[in-house]
Design a protein around this motif. Sequence first.
Motif, PDB file in Angstrom:
ATOM      1  N   MET A 252      -7.083   9.674 -52.893  1.00 22.74           N
ATOM      2  CA  MET A 252      -7.374   8.419 -52.394  1.00 22.74           C
ATOM      3  C   MET A 252      -6.058   8.178 -51.124  1.00 22.74           C
ATOM      4  SD  MET A 252      -7.532   4.927 -54.888  1.00 22.74           S
ATOM      5  CE  MET A 252      -9.180   5.574 -55.157  1.00 22.74           C
ATOM      6  N   SER A 253      -6.059   7.224 -50.377  1.00 21.47           N
ATOM      7  CA  SER A 253      -4.770   6.789 -49.706  1.00 21.47           C
ATOM      8  C   SER A 253      -3.753   6.071 -50.159  1.00 21.47           C
ATOM      9  CB  SER A 253      -5.171   6.977 -48.352  1.00 21.47           C
ATOM     10  OG  SER A 253      -5.731   5.130 -48.047  1.00 21.47           O
ATOM     11  N   VAL A 254      -3.224   5.509 -49.994  1.00 23.54           N
ATOM     12  CA  VAL A 254      -2.461   4.461 -50.394  1.00 23.54           C
ATOM     13  C   VAL A 254      -2.877   3.070 -50.443  1.00 23.54           C
ATOM     14  CG1 VAL A 254       0.296   2.937 -49.920  1.00 23.54           C
ATOM     15  CG2 VAL A 254       0.194   6.142 -50.024  1.00 23.54           C
ATOM     16  N   ALA A 255      -3.562   2.804 -48.888  1.00 22.55           N
ATOM     17  CA  ALA A 255      -3.955   1.933 -48.484  1.00 22.55           C
ATOM     18  C   ALA A 255      -4.904   1.699 -49.225  1.00 22.55           C
ATOM     19  CB  ALA A 255      -4.761   2.020 -46.959  1.00 22.55           C
ATOM     20  N   ASP A 256      -6.238   2.606 -49.881  1.00 22.33           N
ATOM     21  CA  ASP A 256      -7.038   2.208 -50.823  1.00 22.33           C
ATOM     22  C   ASP A 256      -6.453   1.673 -51.476  1.00 22.33           C
ATOM     23  OD1 ASP A 256      -8.523   3.375 -48.611  1.00 22.33           O
ATOM     24  OD2 ASP A 256      -9.057   5.467 -49.440  1.00 22.33           O
ATOM     25  N   GLU A 257      -5.340   2.813 -52.372  1.00 22.15           N
ATOM     26  CA  GLU A 257      -4.962   1.966 -53.744  1.00 22.15           C
ATOM     27  C   GLU A 257      -4.348   0.954 -53.710  1.00 22.15           C
ATOM     28  OE1 GLU A 257      -2.174   4.844 -54.879  1.00 22.15           O
ATOM     29  OE2 GLU A 257      -4.191   6.567 -55.147  1.00 22.15           O
ATOM     30  N   SER A 258      -3.671   0.095 -52.964  1.00 23.49           N
ATOM     31  CA  SER A 258      -2.936  -1.294 -51.764  1.00 23.49           C
ATOM     32  C   SER A 258      -4.170  -2.284 -52.462  1.00 23.49           C
ATOM     33  CB  SER A 258      -1.920  -1.518 -51.680  1.00 23.49           C
ATOM     34  OG  SER A 258      -2.375  -1.165 -50.366  1.00 23.49           O
ATOM     35  N   GLY A 259      -5.263  -1.322 -51.960  1.00 21.79           N
ATOM     36  CA  GLY A 259      -6.702  -2.792 -51.246  1.00 21.79           C
ATOM     37  C   GLY A 259      -7.315  -2.790 -53.224  1.00 21.79           C
ATOM     38  N   ARG A 260      -7.642  -1.827 -53.983  1.00 22.06           N
ATOM     39  CA  ARG A 260      -8.408  -1.808 -54.875  1.00 22.06           C
ATOM     40  C   ARG A 260      -7.275  -2.666 -55.853  1.00 22.06           C
ATOM     41  NH1 ARG A 260     -11.013   0.862 -59.328  1.00 22.06           N
ATOM     42  NH2 ARG A 260     -10.378   1.564 -60.781  1.00 22.06           N
ATOM     43  N   ALA A 261      -5.709  -2.494 -55.645  1.00 25.11           N
ATOM     44  CA  ALA A 261      -5.241  -2.975 -56.643  1.00 25.11           C
ATOM     45  C   ALA A 261      -5.398  -4.769 -56.495  1.00 25.11           C
ATOM     46  CB  ALA A 261      -3.463  -2.964 -56.597  1.00 25.11           C
TER      47      ALA A 261
ATOM     48  N   LEU B 223      -7.223  -6.703 -66.494  1.00 24.62           N
ATOM     49  CA  LEU B 223      -7.279  -6.850 -65.552  1.00 24.62           C
ATOM     50  C   LEU B 223      -6.154  -6.545 -64.437  1.00 24.62           C
ATOM     51  CD1 LEU B 223     -10.553  -7.677 -63.968  1.00 24.62           C
ATOM     52  CD2 LEU B 223      -9.757  -5.562 -63.977  1.00 24.62           C
ATOM     53  N   GLU B 224      -5.275  -7.925 -64.451  1.00 26.26           N
ATOM     54  CA  GLU B 224      -4.185  -7.755 -63.951  1.00 26.26           C
ATOM     55  C   GLU B 224      -3.061  -6.710 -64.786  1.00 26.26           C
ATOM     56  OE1 GLU B 224      -1.200  -9.945 -61.290  1.00 26.26           O
ATOM     57  OE2 GLU B 224      -3.734 -10.857 -61.970  1.00 26.26           O
ATOM     58  N   GLU B 225      -3.096  -6.257 -65.257  1.00 27.93           N
ATOM     59  CA  GLU B 225      -1.364  -5.080 -65.835  1.00 27.93           C
ATOM     60  C   GLU B 225      -2.142  -3.636 -64.903  1.00 27.93           C
ATOM     61  OE1 GLU B 225      -2.114  -5.308 -70.185  1.00 27.93           O
ATOM     62  OE2 GLU B 225      -1.114  -6.356 -70.405  1.00 27.93           O
ATOM     63  N   GLN B 226      -3.668  -3.181 -64.634  1.00 31.70           N
ATOM     64  CA  GLN B 226      -4.225  -2.111 -64.105  1.00 31.70           C
ATOM     65  C   GLN B 226      -3.084  -2.426 -63.054  1.00 31.70           C
ATOM     66  OE1 GLN B 226      -7.810  -1.804 -64.825  1.00 31.70           O
ATOM     67  NE2 GLN B 226      -7.819   0.024 -64.079  1.00 31.70           N
ATOM     68  N   SER B 227      -3.929  -3.453 -62.311  1.00 30.29           N
ATOM     69  CA  SER B 227      -3.525  -3.977 -60.720  1.00 30.29           C
ATOM     70  C   SER B 227      -1.744  -3.569 -60.438  1.00 30.29           C
ATOM     71  CB  SER B 227      -3.561  -5.233 -60.038  1.00 30.29           C
ATOM     72  OG  SER B 227      -3.299  -6.286 -60.736  1.00 30.29           O
ATOM     73  N   LYS B 228      -1.670  -4.015 -60.979  1.00 27.37           N
ATOM     74  CA  LYS B 228      -0.491  -3.536 -61.646  1.00 27.37           C
ATOM     75  C   LYS B 228       0.484  -2.383 -61.235  1.00 27.37           C
ATOM     76  CE  LYS B 228       4.804  -5.269 -62.390  1.00 27.37           C
ATOM     77  NZ  LYS B 228       4.604  -5.057 -61.537  1.00 27.37           N
ATOM     78  N   ARG B 229      -0.555  -1.467 -62.303  1.00 26.99           N
ATOM     79  CA  ARG B 229       0.145  -0.639 -62.766  1.00 26.99           C
ATOM     80  C   ARG B 229       0.252   0.528 -60.668  1.00 26.99           C
ATOM     81  NH1 ARG B 229      -1.900  -1.325 -67.652  1.00 26.99           N
ATOM     82  NH2 ARG B 229      -3.579  -0.084 -67.091  1.00 26.99           N
ATOM     83  N   GLU B 230      -1.730   0.826 -60.629  1.00 25.83           N
ATOM     84  CA  GLU B 230      -1.851   0.932 -59.935  1.00 25.83           C
ATOM     85  C   GLU B 230      -0.510   0.638 -58.193  1.00 25.83           C
ATOM     86  OE1 GLU B 230      -6.101   1.303 -58.880  1.00 25.83           O
ATOM     87  OE2 GLU B 230      -6.457   2.060 -60.895  1.00 25.83           O
ATOM     88  N   SER B 231      -0.788  -0.475 -58.312  1.00 26.72           N
ATOM     89  CA  SER B 231      -0.463  -1.030 -57.645  1.00 26.72           C
ATOM     90  C   SER B 231       1.479  -0.493 -57.162  1.00 26.72           C
ATOM     91  CB  SER B 231       0.615  -2.430 -57.168  1.00 26.72           C
ATOM     92  OG  SER B 231       1.155  -2.950 -55.826  1.00 26.72           O
ATOM     93  N   ASP B 232       1.821  -0.380 -58.439  1.00 22.68           N
ATOM     94  CA  ASP B 232       3.084   0.518 -58.438  1.00 22.68           C
ATOM     95  C   ASP B 232       3.218   1.894 -58.159  1.00 22.68           C
ATOM     96  OD1 ASP B 232       4.570  -2.020 -59.528  1.00 22.68           O
ATOM     97  OD2 ASP B 232       4.193  -1.933 -61.809  1.00 22.68           O
TER      98      ASP B 232
ATOM     99  N   ALA C 107       4.744   6.057 -54.707  1.00 18.85           N
ATOM    100  CA  ALA C 107       3.586   7.192 -53.426  1.00 18.85           C
ATOM    101  C   ALA C 107       4.487   7.706 -53.047  1.00 18.85           C
ATOM    102  CB  ALA C 107       2.534   7.368 -53.375  1.00 18.85           C
ATOM    103  N   GLY C 108       5.212   7.375 -51.504  1.00 19.87           N
ATOM    104  CA  GLY C 108       6.084   7.283 -51.123  1.00 19.87           C
ATOM    105  C   GLY C 108       7.503   7.511 -50.890  1.00 19.87           C
ATOM    106  N   ILE C 109       7.840   7.691 -52.201  1.00 15.52           N
ATOM    107  CA  ILE C 109       9.363   7.631 -52.196  1.00 15.52           C
ATOM    108  C   ILE C 109       9.624   8.614 -52.204  1.00 15.52           C
ATOM    109  CG2 ILE C 109      10.754   6.208 -53.702  1.00 15.52           C
ATOM    110  CD1 ILE C 109       9.352   4.574 -54.184  1.00 15.52           C
TER     111      ILE C 109
END
Length: 62
Positions: A1-10, A43-52, A57-59
Amino acid sequence: MSVADESGRARQMREKAQEMQKAAERVQDPQERQRLQDKARRLEEQSKRESDLGSSAGIDPM
């Protein structure tokens, strides 16, 4: 899954959490209100984890 997909999901999870919170404010039944608030919080907590995860991922850790 790409970073864009993950941020969209979050983002989608955050939007869904906001919808649930608004629905909880309209519900008369205290148990249903609590259930919706709890689900929105999870859901908010899960979205924060996925966003984090997506943002780290790029660091390069060196």
